[in-house]
Motif scaffolding. Structure first.
Motif, PDB file in Angstrom:
ATOM      1  N   CYS A 157      -6.848  -6.623   8.495  1.00  0.00           N
ATOM      2  CA  CYS A 157      -8.286  -6.303   8.555  1.00  0.00           C
ATOM      3  C   CYS A 157      -9.007  -7.016   7.411  1.00  0.00           C
ATOM      4  O   CYS A 157      -8.571  -6.959   6.259  1.00  0.00           O
ATOM      5  CB  CYS A 157      -8.478  -4.795   8.440  1.00  0.00           C
ATOM      6  SG  CYS A 157     -10.209  -4.311   8.269  1.00  0.00           S
ATOM      7  N   CYS A 160     -10.548  -3.890   4.956  1.00  0.00           N
ATOM      8  CA  CYS A 160      -9.701  -2.991   4.161  1.00  0.00           C
ATOM      9  C   CYS A 160      -8.311  -3.582   3.907  1.00  0.00           C
ATOM     10  O   CYS A 160      -7.544  -3.057   3.113  1.00  0.00           O
ATOM     11  CB  CYS A 160      -9.584  -1.622   4.835  1.00  0.00           C
ATOM     12  SG  CYS A 160      -8.617  -1.658   6.352  1.00  0.00           S
ATOM     13  N   CYS A 180     -10.279  -3.729  11.565  1.00  0.00           N
ATOM     14  CA  CYS A 180      -9.493  -2.697  12.229  1.00  0.00           C
ATOM     15  C   CYS A 180     -10.413  -1.652  12.862  1.00  0.00           C
ATOM     16  O   CYS A 180     -11.609  -1.591  12.568  1.00  0.00           O
ATOM     17  CB  CYS A 180      -8.519  -2.045  11.252  1.00  0.00           C
ATOM     18  SG  CYS A 180      -9.305  -0.996  10.030  1.00  0.00           S
ATOM     19  N   CYS A 183     -12.313   0.639  10.334  1.00  0.00           N
ATOM     20  CA  CYS A 183     -13.477   0.011   9.698  1.00  0.00           C
ATOM     21  C   CYS A 183     -14.597  -0.200  10.717  1.00  0.00           C
ATOM     22  O   CYS A 183     -15.774  -0.043  10.406  1.00  0.00           O
ATOM     23  CB  CYS A 183     -13.092  -1.320   9.069  1.00  0.00           C
ATOM     24  SG  CYS A 183     -12.103  -1.135   7.585  1.00  0.00           S
TER      25      CYS A 183
HETATM   26 ZN    ZN Z   1     -10.072  -2.064   8.128  1.00  0.00          ZN
END
Ligand code: ZN
Length: 259
Positions: A157, A160, A180, A183
């Motif tokens: 991701c 994050c 992801c 998120c």
């Molecule tokens: Zn993420």
């Protein structure tokens, strides 16, 4: 022809020609180290020109350029090695070839990159366009993105850093980065946003395509969904760099979505 320091012969892809004034044609070539070369084909618009029938893109051949006082050399001789007429025979083929040629014409790259693109484009043009032309183009584009350093970052991701796992769906608002599901939900919640949802299979496909030689693109059995994902990805990432290629690709992206 006698030897002269101003005359050079290049193995090149004939990318495009266009009228130059009333009588001549501007010829655009792509060569393995120099990249794009331009030359003036004198009298190639006139009837009876020996050059005219040879200057139909795409084609592969040996092109002799004579440099004089003008900044654009004169095309002194053409010896076609492959006419590639099959790429002009079917509507879809010529559009696929058009994307590859537009990529070449838009490149402004160092020697090593030119060499890789020369190999990639000749691999495409030497393949048979009546067998999976869109799959071949998709593999061409994935390799092109890889050469240009525009692939990567699809394993974690971008926000994050979490590695994508089987149960996480990555969503990419413009396909430039992948994020992801967690998120994505935090950013957009239930808001209606224009996104392309990408799943784990898309990412695996991308990695598989990056290591598949163009000659084996038919084996990938890319479906409509896969093609439209790859074409959209290429459009998003090449947008600023190769606008001509994106213009050529957009109609095919729409065609992939329809089929
Ligand atoms: Zn993420």
């Amino acid at each position: 022809m006698s030897w002269s320091p101003n005359v050079h012969t290049y193995d090149a892809v004939l990318v495009r020609t266009s009228p130059w004034g009333e009588r001549d044609r501007l010829t655009v070539l792509f060569e393995a180290t120099h990249g794009i070369l331009r030359a003036r084909a004198i009298s190639a618009l006139e009837s009876g020109s020996k050059l005219a029938p040879l200057l139909v893109a795409p084609a592969l051949g040996r092109f002799t350029l004579a440099r004089g006082r003008s900044p654009i050399p004169v095309l002194a001789n053409v010896e076609l090695t492959e006419r590639l007429a099959r790429w002009r025979a079917i509507g879809l083929s010529i559009r696929v070839a058009g994307v590859a040629l537009a990529v070449l014409e838009g490149l402004d790259a160092p020697e090593e990159t030119n060499r890789l693109f020369f190999q990639l484009s000749t691999d495409l043009l030497r393949s048979n366009p009546s067998v999976h032309p869109l799959s071949a183009l998709a593999v061409f584009l994935v390799h092109a993105l890889g050469i240009l350093g525009l692939l990567g970052g699809e394993t974690n991701c971008s926000l994050c850093g979490t590695a994508f796992t089987a149960d996480i769906i990555a969503a990419a608002p413009d396909l430039r980065t992948f994020i992801c599901a967690r998120c994505f939900n935090r950013l957009y919640g239930k808001a209606e946003v224009s996104v392309i949802l990408v799943n784990r299979e898309h990412l695996e496909l991308l990695h598989r395509m990056a290591i598949t030689p163009l000659s084996e693109s038919g084996r990938l059995e890319l479906d409509t969904d896969a093609l439209s994902f790859i074409f959209s990805l290429a459009c998003a990432r090449l947008d600023n760099i190769l606008p001509g290629a994106v213009s050529a690709l957009l109609p095919l992206t729409a065609a992939a979505c329809r089929t």
